[in-house]
Design a protein around this motif. Structure first.
Motif, short mmCIF file in Angstrom:
data_model
loop_
_atom_site.label_atom_id
_atom_site.label_comp_id
_atom_site.label_asym_id
_atom_site.label_seq_id
_atom_site.Cartn_x
_atom_site.Cartn_y
_atom_site.Cartn_z
N ALA A 1 0.61 -1.10 0.05
CA ALA A 1 0.10 0.06 -0.11
C ALA A 1 0.78 1.22 -0.08
N PRO A 2 0.46 2.39 -0.60
CA PRO A 2 1.36 3.56 -0.46
C PRO A 2 1.73 3.91 0.91
N GLY A 3 2.71 4.55 1.04
CA GLY A 3 3.42 4.96 2.11
C GLY A 3 2.56 5.78 3.27
N THR A 4 2.65 5.40 4.63
CA THR A 4 1.91 6.08 5.51
C THR A 4 2.79 7.22 6.32
N ILE A 5 2.50 8.59 6.34
CA ILE A 5 3.06 9.59 6.95
C ILE A 5 2.35 9.61 8.47
N ARG A 6 3.27 9.81 9.43
CA ARG A 6 2.65 9.82 10.81
C ARG A 6 3.32 10.80 11.59
N ASP A 7 2.29 11.26 12.47
CA ASP A 7 2.68 12.40 13.63
C ASP A 7 3.54 13.60 13.08
N ILE A 8 2.80 14.33 12.38
CA ILE A 8 3.26 15.44 11.83
C ILE A 8 2.25 16.58 12.37
N ASN A 9 3.17 17.57 13.10
CA ASN A 9 2.38 18.72 13.69
C ASN A 9 2.28 19.89 12.73
N TYR A 10 0.99 20.56 12.76
CA TYR A 10 0.80 21.72 12.21
C TYR A 10 0.32 22.83 13.08
N ALA A 11 0.82 23.85 13.20
CA ALA A 11 0.60 25.07 13.89
C ALA A 11 -0.99 25.52 13.41
N ALA A 12 -1.39 26.24 14.09
CA ALA A 12 -2.61 27.03 13.95
C ALA A 12 -2.53 27.90 12.88
N ASP A 13 -1.30 28.60 12.46
CA ASP A 13 -1.06 29.72 11.54
C ASP A 13 -0.44 29.04 10.45
N HIS A 14 -0.15 27.76 10.32
CA HIS A 14 0.41 27.28 9.13
C HIS A 14 -0.32 27.46 7.93
N PRO A 15 0.20 27.78 6.75
CA PRO A 15 -0.40 28.42 5.64
C PRO A 15 -1.50 27.11 4.97
N ASP A 16 -0.93 25.84 5.44
CA ASP A 16 -1.74 24.88 4.87
C ASP A 16 -2.77 24.47 5.67
N ASN A 17 -2.87 24.82 6.91
CA ASN A 17 -3.95 24.39 7.85
C ASN A 17 -5.33 25.30 7.94
N PRO A 18 -6.33 24.67 7.11
CA PRO A 18 -7.71 25.36 7.17
C PRO A 18 -8.39 25.32 8.46
N THR A 19 -8.02 24.79 9.57
CA THR A 19 -8.72 24.55 10.77
C THR A 19 -8.74 25.77 11.76
N GLY A 20 -7.64 26.57 11.65
CA GLY A 20 -7.44 27.89 12.59
C GLY A 20 -7.20 27.12 13.95
N GLU A 21 -6.72 25.81 14.11
CA GLU A 21 -6.20 25.37 15.49
C GLU A 21 -4.94 24.46 15.28
N SER A 22 -4.15 24.29 16.13
CA SER A 22 -3.09 23.19 15.94
C SER A 22 -3.39 21.96 15.96
#
Length: 900
Positions: free
Chosen positions: A337-358
C-alpha cells in the motif's frame, strides 16, 4: 488473451487426465526399483548399509513422487508434508518472511526454519536470501535435477552437526541419466491469473570411466492480486456477522486537534476527487477508512533461472574425482500500500492548515504516489570438488571442499525521505528551490513535491560458506553376530553473513525501519565417529538386534566446544516386523543475525516495578526485593522511557535439545504389499533463544523470591547506586526459553495389482499431541498444539495426505488428498467468528499419456474443488492464515516432455 490460455490448458487437462508420467519404459524401471528398495527405508547414518537397518524414521520422495504431486517448487513439496507445521516462507506469505522477502524454507515440526538442516547430496548448503540469513532458500534448488528427497524426522546433530534439531532434509540429485530431456509446463488458475511457466532441459552422458549430467531450469510465476481473492479485510462488525473494514491511514489525512476547544477530537481532510481541496469533517471510520487489499498480492511473482552440473571421473582403479556446480538467480517482487506518514504537527497559523487550530496528522496515506514496490535479485553459487574411492575392498573414503555464496540486492520504491519532507512542509524553507508539499487533503500535493520527497532505497547483502570434509566408512571386523561397521571423519567450516542497508536507512531519514549494517562470521572444527553393533541374531524372538552409536565433537570460535551423541536400537523381530528407537542430543548454534545483528540503544517505553515501592499498597514481594537491591526510599521513575540495548547478542550460547523416538515397521503377512509404520517422537529444547522485552525482564526479577530469577543478573540490568534509576537494560535475545513437543507419525503403503493395473496407495499422518513454549523461567506456558498462531502458522493436531496411483502400459493416473486438521485461533475468544477452523481438504489429480518411448503428455488440476481459505479471526492477510492455507485456488496445468 488470458481466457484463451485457460481454454488451452483446460482442453489439455481433459485429454490427459486419465493417463501417467514419463515414458512406459521409465515406469517399468521405476517399478523394478521400488521392488528392490523398501519405500520406508530409513537413513540418517554415514555408515553404508541397507537403509532398512537404521533406527531413524525417514520419509522419501522419489522423482516420480515429485512429478505426481504436480508441484514445481521445493517449498510446496516439503511444506505440504504432514510433518511440516508452523511457518515457512512461500509466495503467499512473502510479507511475513523474516530474513528476506521472497525466500522459501521448510519447517519440520513447526520448530522453526533454522532448526531444520537442509543438505544437498549429504553436504551443507549456503543460506539464502538478501543477506545474513538463517536458513537455506529452497528457491535455489530446481526440482528437475532431483532424484529423491530424504526427510529424516529425528534429531541428528551427532551425524550432521549443528541445526539438525527437528530433522534433516537431504536432497539427492540425479547422477545416472543418459540422453536429452526437454520439458515444458504451463499452468494458470481458473481465475486466469497466477500464470506459471517452466522449462527444463537435462543432458547426460556416461562411459566406463565417468558420468556427467547438466540441467538448465527456468520458472516464472505471475502475481495474484489480493483483492481478487479477498475483496476487503473482514472482521466481526456485529455479533455473528462479518463485514468489511478498512485502514485508518486515510488518503485525505486523519488528524487530531492539539489545541482549542476541540482538543482530542479527530478530523479527516477531503479525500473525494473534485471535492473542496481544503474541506475537512469529523473523522468516521465507516466513511473515511480505505481498502488496502488492491495494493497487496495474494500470490507474489517469482522468477528463477538455474544451472547445475554433476559429474565424476575415474582417475585410478578405485579412485574418482567428482564435482558439483549449482548457480541460481531469483528475482522476486511484491507490492505494498502507499506509504503512511505519521505524527506531523501543524501550527494553527500554518498556511496549509484550514482549521484555525493546532493539529497533528495521525496518519496520512500518500495515495498520490501510488503503491510501494519491493524487489529482490539474489544470486547463489555453489561448487563442490573432491575425491573418493575404495581402499582394500571394503573401506570407502572421501575428501571434499564445498564453497557456497549468495549475494542479494533488495530494493524498495516510493519511500518518503522524512528529512526532505520536513523541509517541504515547513513554510520557512520551502518555495526557494524546495517545492512545498501540502499534505492536508488528497490531491493537494504536487508531482514536483512528490518527486522531491520520494526515493528508491537499495540494500545489499550476502552469505558465504566454506567447508572441508573427510570421511571414511567400512567394516571394522566381524563377530558371530555379524559385521561391525564404522564411520568417522572431520569437518572444518566457516560461515559468514553480511547486510548493508541503504545509507539513508542507516541514517534514519527514510519512512521505514532504521537498520544498522550487519556483518559477522564464525568457524567450527568437528570430528565424529559412528558404529552399529549387532547384539543378537537368529533367535526365536529376534532375527537381528543392532545398537547404533554416534558421537560428534564440535569446537566453535564463538562459544567454545560441544559434544552430541545418538543411541539407536533396531530390533528385527522377524522378516515382517521391525521395532526401532533412538535417543539423541542436538544443538543449534546462534545464527549470524542473532549474534552480530546491529547492536543499538534506544529510549524504549519501560515500566520500572520499583517505582514507588515504599508506598502503601505496593506488592510486598516487589517492595522487599527493591529494598534489598538498594533502591532508595521515595524512588519514583522519572519518565516512561529507559535507555535499552537491543539487537544481536554476541554472548548467546547454543540451544540444546534431547530427542526420543520409538516406532515399528510392519509388513502385513496376510496381505502382500501392505506395510504400516508408526513412530512416536518427543523433543525438548532448552536454552532456546528468544527476545524478552525490558519491562518483562524487570517484572520477572522483582516478582521472584529473593531476587532469584536469572533476569536479576547484571547482564540484564543495572541501577545507578545514588538515584536507583535503571541505567542499563538489555532487551537483546537470550538463552531463556524452553520448548517441548511430542506426537505420532503414521504411514501406510500398499502396492498390488488391480484389474491388471499396477496400483499404489499411500497414506501419511502426523498427530501433534503437545507443543509448549515457556518464554522464560516462571513465565506462563504458551500451548500451540491445535492452535493457529496469527503470525507463526498453524499447529493443527492432525495433518495427513493420501494418494492412489494406477498405471497401465501407456498411461498413468494419480489422485491425492491433503488434510489440514481443525484448529483454534490462539488470539480469539470462543464466541468470535473465526475462532475455530474446521478440517480443510485439498484434492489434486494428474494423468499422463505415453505416446512412445520419447513423448509424454501430462496434465492435472491442483485444488480440484477450488477450496477457499477459511476465515481466521487473527488473520495475517487475505482474512486467513497465509502461512497455512491456499490462496491461489484451483490450478490447471499441462506439461509436455521429449526424451531420447
Amino acid at each position: 488473451m488470458k481466457m484463451h490460455k485457460l481454454s488451452l490448458v483446460a482442453m489439455a487437462v481433459a485429454v490427459s487426465v486419465a493417463p501417467g508420467i514419463v515414458s512406459a519404459q521409465d515406469v517399468q524401471q521405476a517399478g523394478a526399483e521400488e521392488q528392490r528398495v523398501e519405500r520406508i527405508s530409513v537413513t540418517g547414518s554415514r555408515i553404508q548399509r541397507a537403509e532398512a537397518s537404521s533406527a531413524a524414521p525417514i520419509q522419501v520422495f522419489t522423482a516420480e513422487d515429485i512429478e505426481l504431486s504436480g508441484v514445481t517448487s521445493m517449498e510446496l513439496l516439503l511444506q505440504q508434508m504432514s510433518a511440516s507445521a508452523g511457518f515457512g516462507g512461500n509466495q503467499t506469505s512473502a510479507y511475513w518472511t523474516g530474513g528476506g522477502w521472497g525466500t522459501a524454507q521448510v519447517n519440520l515440526r513447526g520448530l522453526g526454519v533454522n532448526r531444520t538442516l537442509v543438505l544437498l547430496n549429504g553436504r551443507r548448503m549456503v543460506n539464502g536470501g538478501t543477506g545474513a540469513n538463517a536458513a537455506v532458500d529452497l528457491n535455489t534448488i530446481p526440482v528437475s535435477m532431483i532424484e529423491r528427497v530424504e526427510v529424516l524426522k529425528d534429531g541428528a546433530s551427532a551425524i550432521y552437526g549443528a541445526d539438525a534439531v527437528a530433522g534433516v532434509v537431504n536432497i539427492i540429485t540425479r547422477k545416472n541419466f543418459e540422453g536429452v530431456m526437454v520439458e515444458g509446463r504451463f499452468a494458470t488458475s481458473d481465475e486466469s491469473d497466477g500464470e506459471e511457466t517452466s522449462l527444463n532441459i537435462m543432458l547426460g552422458t556416461q562411459s566406463d570411466r565417468g558420468r556427467l549430467i547438466t540441467t538448465l531450469s527456468y520458472r516464472s510465476t505471475e502475481a495474484v492480486n489480493m483483492a481478487d481473492r479477498a475483496p476487503c479485510a473482514l472482521r466481526e462488525v456485529t455479533p455473528g456477522e462479518l463485514g468489511c473494514f478498512g485502514s485508518a491511514s486515510t488518503p485525505g489525512g486523519r488528524a487530531v486537534y492539539t489545541s482549542g476547544p476541540n482538543t482530542g477530537q479527530q478530523i479527516n481532510f477531503n479525500q473525494t476527487p473534485g471535492g473542496d481541496p481544503k474541506g475537512f469533517e469529523p473523522y468516521s471510520a465507516a466513511i473515511h477508512n480505505v481498502n488496502s487489499n488492491p495494493f497487496l498480492n495474494a500470490v507474489n511473482p517469482v522468477q528463477t533461472l538455474s544451472f547445475s552440473g554433476f559429474g565424476d571421473y575415474r582417475i585410478g582403479n578405485e579412485t574418482y574425482a567428482f564435482t558439483e556446480v549449482l548457480y541460481n538467480n531469483r528475482r522476486s517482487n511484491q507490492i505494498g500500500a502507499p506509504g503512511t506518514i505519521r505524527d506531523i504537527n501543524y501550527a494553527a497559523d500554518h498556511p496549509d492548515n484550514p482549521t484555525g487550530e493546532s493539529i497533528r496528522i495521525v496518519q496520512r496515506r500518500l495515495d498520490e504516489a501510488g503503491g510501494r514496490g519491493f524487489e529482490q535479485d539474489v544470486h547463489t553459487f555453489r561448487v563442490v570438488a573432491g575425491l573418493n574411492g575404495l581402499w582394500r575392498d571394503h573401506w570407502n573414503w572421501e575428501v571434499a571442499y564445498n564453497f557456497g555464496r549468495t549475494t542479494g540486492d533488495d530494493a524498495s520504491t516510493n519511500i518518503v525521505n522524512l528529512e526532505r519532507l520536513g523541509r517541504a512542509i515547513d513554510p520557512t524553507t520551502c518555495g526557494a528551490g524546495v517545492p512545498c508539499a501540502d499534505l492536508l487533503g488528497f490531491g493537494n500535493i504536487s508531482q514536483e513535491a512528490l518527486d522531491y520527497i520520494l526515493f528508491r532505497i537499495n540494500n545489499t547483502g550476502g552469505n558465504e560458506q566454506r567447508s572441508f570434509t573427510a570421511n571414511i566408512t567400512g567394516d571394522l571386523f566381524e563377530t558371530r553376530m555379524g559385521v561391525i561397521p564404522v564411520a568417522f571423519g572431520i569437518e572444518h567450516r566457516k560461515e559468514r553473513g553480511w547486510r548493508d542497508p541503504d545509507s539513508s536507512v542507516v541514517a534514519g531519514i527514510m519512512n521505514t525501519n532504521r537498520q544498522e549494517p550487519l556483518s559477522g562470521e564464525y568457524t567450527v572444527s568437528e570430528a565424529y565417529v559412528e558404529t552399529s553393533i549387532p547384539l543378537l541374531a537368529d533367535r526365536s524372538y529376534a532375527d537381528l538386534v543392532t545398537l547404533d552409536l554416534a558421537y560428534r565433537f564440535s569446537d566453535y570460535d564463538t562459544f567454545g566446544s560441544d559434544g552430541n551423541y545418538k543411541v539407536g536400537l533396531h530390533w528385527t523381530v522377524h522378516e515382517g516386523l521391525k521395532l526401532r528407537s533412538t535417543y539423541s542430543t542436538a544443538f543449534r548454534v546462534p545464527n549470524i543475525p542473532e549474534l552480530f545483528g546491529g547492536i543499538g540503544e534506544g529510549n524504549l517505553t519501560t515500566t520500572d516495578p520499583c517505582s514507588g515501592w515504599d508506598l502503601p499498597g505496593a506488592n510486598p514481594t516487589v517492595a522487599a526485593n527493591c529494598q534489598a537491591d538498594g533502591v532508595p526510599a521515595g524512588y519514583v521513575q522519572a519518565g516512561g522511557n529507559v535507555l535499552t540495548q537491543t539487537g544481536g547478542n554476541p554472548a548467546l550460547m547454543p540451544e540444546d535439545a534431547k530427542t526420543f523416538t520409538a516406532g515399528l515397521v510392519w509388513d502385513v503377512p496376510f496381505v502382500d504389499g501392505l506395510q504400516f509404520t508408526l513412530d512416536y517422537f518427543d523433543l525438548k529444547i532448552e536454552n532456546a533463544i528468544r527476545g524478552v522485552a525490558g519491562s518483562t525482564k524487570l517484572s520477572a526479577c522483582y516478582n521472584s523470591q529473593n531476587l532469584s530469577h536469572p533476569f536479576c543478573s547484571s547482564d540484564t540490568f543495572t541501577r545507578d547506586p545514588l538515584t536507583g534509576a535503571v541505567n542499563f537494560l538489555s532487551a537483546q535475545a537470550d538463552n531463556v526459553a524452553t520448548e517441548t513437543i511430542s506426537g505420532v507419525d503414521a504411514a501406510v503403503y500398499y502396492r498390488t495389482e488391480l484389474m491388471g493395473l499396477d496400483a499404489r496407495f499411500n497414506f501419511n499422518m502426523t498427530y501433534l499431541d503437545d507443543y509448549t513454549v515457556e518464554p522464560f523461567q516462571g513465565a506462563a506456558a504458551i500451548r500451540y498444539a491445535s492452535r493457529i498462531t496469527g503470525g507463526s502458522g498453524s499447529y493443527a493436531r492432525l495433518r495427513s495426505d493420501a494418494s492412489a496411483t494406477l498405471s497401465g502400459d501407456q498411461w498413468q493416473a494419480h489422485y491425492s488428498v491433503r488434510m489440514i486438521g481443525s484448529a483454534r485461533d490462539i488470539n480469539a475468544s470462543e464466541d468470535d467468528l473465526g475462532y475455530r477452523v474446521s478440517n480443510v481438504f485439498y484434492h489434486d489429480i494428474q494423468g499422463s499419456w505415453f505416446f512412445n518411448d520419447n513423448w509424454t503428455l501430462s496434465g492435472g488440476v491442483n485444488n480440484l474443488f477450488d477450496k477457499k481459505a477459511p476465515f481466521v479471526q487473527s488473520w495475517t492477510d487475505a482474512n486467513t492464515d497465509t502461512m497455512t492455507y491456499d490462496l491461489l485456488g484451483r490450478q490447471l496445468y499441462v506439461k509436455i516432455r521429449y526424451q531420447f
